[in-house]
Design an enzyme around this catalytic site. Structure first.
Site, PDB file in Angstrom:
ATOM      1  N   ASN A 264      54.803  29.746 -29.806  1.00  0.00           N
ATOM      2  CA  ASN A 264      53.769  30.610 -30.394  1.00  0.00           C
ATOM      3  C   ASN A 264      54.114  32.037 -30.000  1.00  0.00           C
ATOM      4  O   ASN A 264      53.934  32.426 -28.846  1.00  0.00           O
ATOM      5  CB  ASN A 264      52.396  30.195 -29.837  1.00  0.00           C
ATOM      6  CG  ASN A 264      51.296  31.162 -30.246  1.00  0.00           C
ATOM      7  OD1 ASN A 264      51.477  31.991 -31.141  1.00  0.00           O
ATOM      8  ND2 ASN A 264      50.148  31.062 -29.597  1.00  0.00           N
ATOM      9  N   TRP A 265      54.628  32.771 -30.962  1.00  0.00           N
ATOM     10  CA  TRP A 265      55.103  34.132 -30.651  1.00  0.00           C
ATOM     11  C   TRP A 265      53.958  35.132 -30.511  1.00  0.00           C
ATOM     12  O   TRP A 265      54.199  36.282 -30.135  1.00  0.00           O
ATOM     13  CB  TRP A 265      56.073  34.612 -31.749  1.00  0.00           C
ATOM     14  CG  TRP A 265      57.385  33.860 -31.785  1.00  0.00           C
ATOM     15  CD1 TRP A 265      57.762  32.824 -30.979  1.00  0.00           C
ATOM     16  CD2 TRP A 265      58.480  34.104 -32.677  1.00  0.00           C
ATOM     17  NE1 TRP A 265      59.027  32.401 -31.321  1.00  0.00           N
ATOM     18  CE2 TRP A 265      59.490  33.171 -32.357  1.00  0.00           C
ATOM     19  CE3 TRP A 265      58.712  35.012 -33.718  1.00  0.00           C
ATOM     20  CZ2 TRP A 265      60.708  33.126 -33.046  1.00  0.00           C
ATOM     21  CZ3 TRP A 265      59.916  34.973 -34.397  1.00  0.00           C
ATOM     22  CH2 TRP A 265      60.912  34.040 -34.059  1.00  0.00           C
ATOM     23  N   LYS A 266      52.750  34.719 -30.834  1.00  0.00           N
ATOM     24  CA  LYS A 266      51.569  35.601 -30.768  1.00  0.00           C
ATOM     25  C   LYS A 266      51.857  36.922 -31.497  1.00  0.00           C
ATOM     26  O   LYS A 266      52.587  36.924 -32.478  1.00  0.00           O
ATOM     27  CB  LYS A 266      51.145  35.827 -29.313  1.00  0.00           C
ATOM     28  CG  LYS A 266      50.982  34.517 -28.550  1.00  0.00           C
ATOM     29  CD  LYS A 266      50.180  34.679 -27.298  1.00  0.00           C
ATOM     30  CE  LYS A 266      50.216  33.391 -26.503  1.00  0.00           C
ATOM     31  NZ  LYS A 266      49.200  33.304 -25.476  1.00  0.00           N
TER      32      LYS A 266
ATOM     33  N   HIS B  60      43.310  28.419 -31.933  1.00  0.00           N
ATOM     34  CA  HIS B  60      43.870  28.834 -30.635  1.00  0.00           C
ATOM     35  C   HIS B  60      42.748  29.481 -29.813  1.00  0.00           C
ATOM     36  O   HIS B  60      41.878  30.155 -30.380  1.00  0.00           O
ATOM     37  CB  HIS B  60      45.022  29.816 -30.863  1.00  0.00           C
ATOM     38  CG  HIS B  60      45.800  30.091 -29.623  1.00  0.00           C
ATOM     39  ND1 HIS B  60      45.364  30.981 -28.665  1.00  0.00           N
ATOM     40  CD2 HIS B  60      46.969  29.575 -29.171  1.00  0.00           C
ATOM     41  CE1 HIS B  60      46.251  31.002 -27.670  1.00  0.00           C
ATOM     42  NE2 HIS B  60      47.233  30.157 -27.949  1.00  0.00           N
TER      43      HIS B  60
ATOM     44  N   GLU C  29      42.660  32.067 -28.123  1.00  0.00           N
ATOM     45  CA  GLU C  29      42.541  33.519 -28.319  1.00  0.00           C
ATOM     46  C   GLU C  29      41.760  33.822 -29.605  1.00  0.00           C
ATOM     47  O   GLU C  29      40.999  34.788 -29.669  1.00  0.00           O
ATOM     48  CB  GLU C  29      43.945  34.155 -28.331  1.00  0.00           C
ATOM     49  CG  GLU C  29      44.513  34.186 -26.917  1.00  0.00           C
ATOM     50  CD  GLU C  29      46.028  34.121 -26.821  1.00  0.00           C
ATOM     51  OE1 GLU C  29      46.721  34.354 -27.829  1.00  0.00           O
ATOM     52  OE2 GLU C  29      46.523  33.817 -25.718  1.00  0.00           O
TER      53      GLU C  29
ATOM     54  N   GLU D  70      45.105  22.880 -24.699  1.00  0.00           N
ATOM     55  CA  GLU D  70      45.458  24.128 -24.028  1.00  0.00           C
ATOM     56  C   GLU D  70      44.311  24.567 -23.127  1.00  0.00           C
ATOM     57  O   GLU D  70      43.389  25.261 -23.594  1.00  0.00           O
ATOM     58  CB  GLU D  70      45.740  25.215 -25.069  1.00  0.00           C
ATOM     59  CG  GLU D  70      46.908  24.883 -25.976  1.00  0.00           C
ATOM     60  CD  GLU D  70      47.647  26.137 -26.384  1.00  0.00           C
ATOM     61  OE1 GLU D  70      48.837  26.218 -26.119  1.00  0.00           O
ATOM     62  OE2 GLU D  70      47.014  27.067 -26.938  1.00  0.00           O
TER      63      GLU D  70
ATOM     64  N   GLY E 290      48.917  31.907 -20.475  1.00  0.00           N
ATOM     65  CA  GLY E 290      49.370  33.255 -20.134  1.00  0.00           C
ATOM     66  C   GLY E 290      49.074  33.659 -18.708  1.00  0.00           C
ATOM     67  O   GLY E 290      49.197  34.827 -18.346  1.00  0.00           O
TER      68      GLY E 290
ATOM     69  N   SER F  93      51.293  27.967 -19.966  1.00  0.00           N
ATOM     70  CA  SER F  93      52.357  28.324 -19.016  1.00  0.00           C
ATOM     71  C   SER F  93      53.435  27.251 -18.889  1.00  0.00           C
ATOM     72  O   SER F  93      53.914  26.956 -17.793  1.00  0.00           O
ATOM     73  CB  SER F  93      51.755  28.676 -17.648  1.00  0.00           C
ATOM     74  OG  SER F  93      50.866  29.772 -17.789  1.00  0.00           O
TER      75      SER F  93
HETATM   76  C1  PEP Z   1      49.841  29.687 -26.046  1.00  0.00           C
HETATM   77  O1  PEP Z   1      49.943  30.788 -26.534  1.00  0.00           O
HETATM   78  O2  PEP Z   1      49.397  28.775 -26.751  1.00  0.00           O
HETATM   79  C2  PEP Z   1      50.252  29.474 -24.672  1.00  0.00           C
HETATM   80  C3  PEP Z   1      50.164  28.269 -24.165  1.00  0.00           C
HETATM   81  O3  PEP Z   1      50.732  30.567 -23.970  1.00  0.00           O
HETATM   82  P1  PEP Z   1      51.538  30.559 -22.578  1.00  0.00           P
HETATM   83  O4  PEP Z   1      52.627  29.528 -22.716  1.00  0.00           O
HETATM   84  O5  PEP Z   1      52.044  31.934 -22.430  1.00  0.00           O
HETATM   85  O6  PEP Z   1      50.576  30.154 -21.501  1.00  0.00           O
END
Ligand code: PEP
Length: 259
Positions: A13-15, A98, A100, A170, A176, A216
């Protein structure tokens, strides 16, 4: 024995990162590095990069996803992008719900449900995210939160409609933050999600459902996570932006016979 439908999936997931030139470079590295990966690989890119990355990935097994969509097909919805537009640009998958999006942009379980319906109608592979906050975990409400998100998000479908759906667990406190759920914590939540989906849509559906872990995930922890029996892959944020790390993650090495 794990269902053959549960082919592992490692999705990046490049966000909201990368220029078009950087997107092309990273997509090329993923494409060139995916040979011999034990499962499927996907990258979920910003809307602006979908069509250029589609060109790079053409002819490769790497799936291309977007990070959100709007449920209407077209109309006066300034700033929004429909499922049909994503398909037209070359997307095959889409992240929905997600944390976010839920936290910063107010996506509710009802919105997730509508987005899921639109994604399925367009034949996209939806990656539906669920997960609890730290406070919810500390108040022992993790299972309740997951149950509510699953019941609301997946409401009103027949099991056959959902055959392409992937769930991503998640935990919000692990996204993050550098804090990863332990393999046991992740396994416990994944098993709960599978059992909840069995209750909602039947044992057969749940046995073939892919459930990814996100939070993470790194080169250093992916193998131990992937060794858990109910983990079918990973949704990777930060480390999907670093070619070397993402390549190592997609070539994860779960101990033989672990599942
Ligand atoms: C995500 O964006 O879904 C995510 C799990 O981010 P990260 O791996 O940076 O925790």
């Amino acid at each position: 024995m794990t269902s053959p439908l549960r082919r592992p999936l490692i999705a990046g997931n490049w966000k909201m990162h990368l220029t078009l030139a950087q997107s092309v470079d990273l997509a090329r590295a993923v494409k060139d590095g995916c040979a011999g990966a034990p499962g499927e690989v996907a990258v979920c890119v910003p809307f602006t990069a979908v069509s250029v990355v589609a060109q790079v990935l053409k002819g490769s097994p790497v799936k291309l996803g977007a990070q959100d969509l709007f449920w209407e097909a077209q109309g006066a919805f300034t700033g929004e992008v429909s499922a049909g537009m994503l398909v037209d640009a070359g997307a095959q998958a889409v992240v929905i719900g997600h944390s976010e999006r839920r936290r910063l942009f107010g996506d509710t379980d009802e919105a997730v449900n509508r987005k899921l319906r639109a994604a399925l109608a367009a034949e996209l592979m939806p990656i539906v995210c669920v997960g609890e906050t730290l406070q919810e975990r500390e108040e022992q409400r993790t299972f309740k939160v997951l149950q509510t998100q699953l019941e609301g998000g997946l409401k009103g479908f027949a099991p056959a409609d959902l055959s392409r759906v992937v769930i991503a667990y998640e935990p919000v406190w692990a996204i993050g933050t550098g804090k990863t759920a332990t393999p046991d914590q992740a396994q416990e939540a994944h098993l709960f999600i599978r059992k909840t989906c069995a209750r909602l849509y039947g044992e057969g559906f749940a046995a073939g459902l892919r459930i990814l872990y996100g939070g993470s995930v790194k080169a250093e922890n992916v193998d131990a996570l992937m060794a858990q029996p109910d983990l079918d892959g990973a949704l990777v944020g930060g480390d999907s932006l670093k070619a070397q790390s993402f390549l190592r993650i997609m070539h994860f090495n779960a101990p033989a016979g672990a599942k």
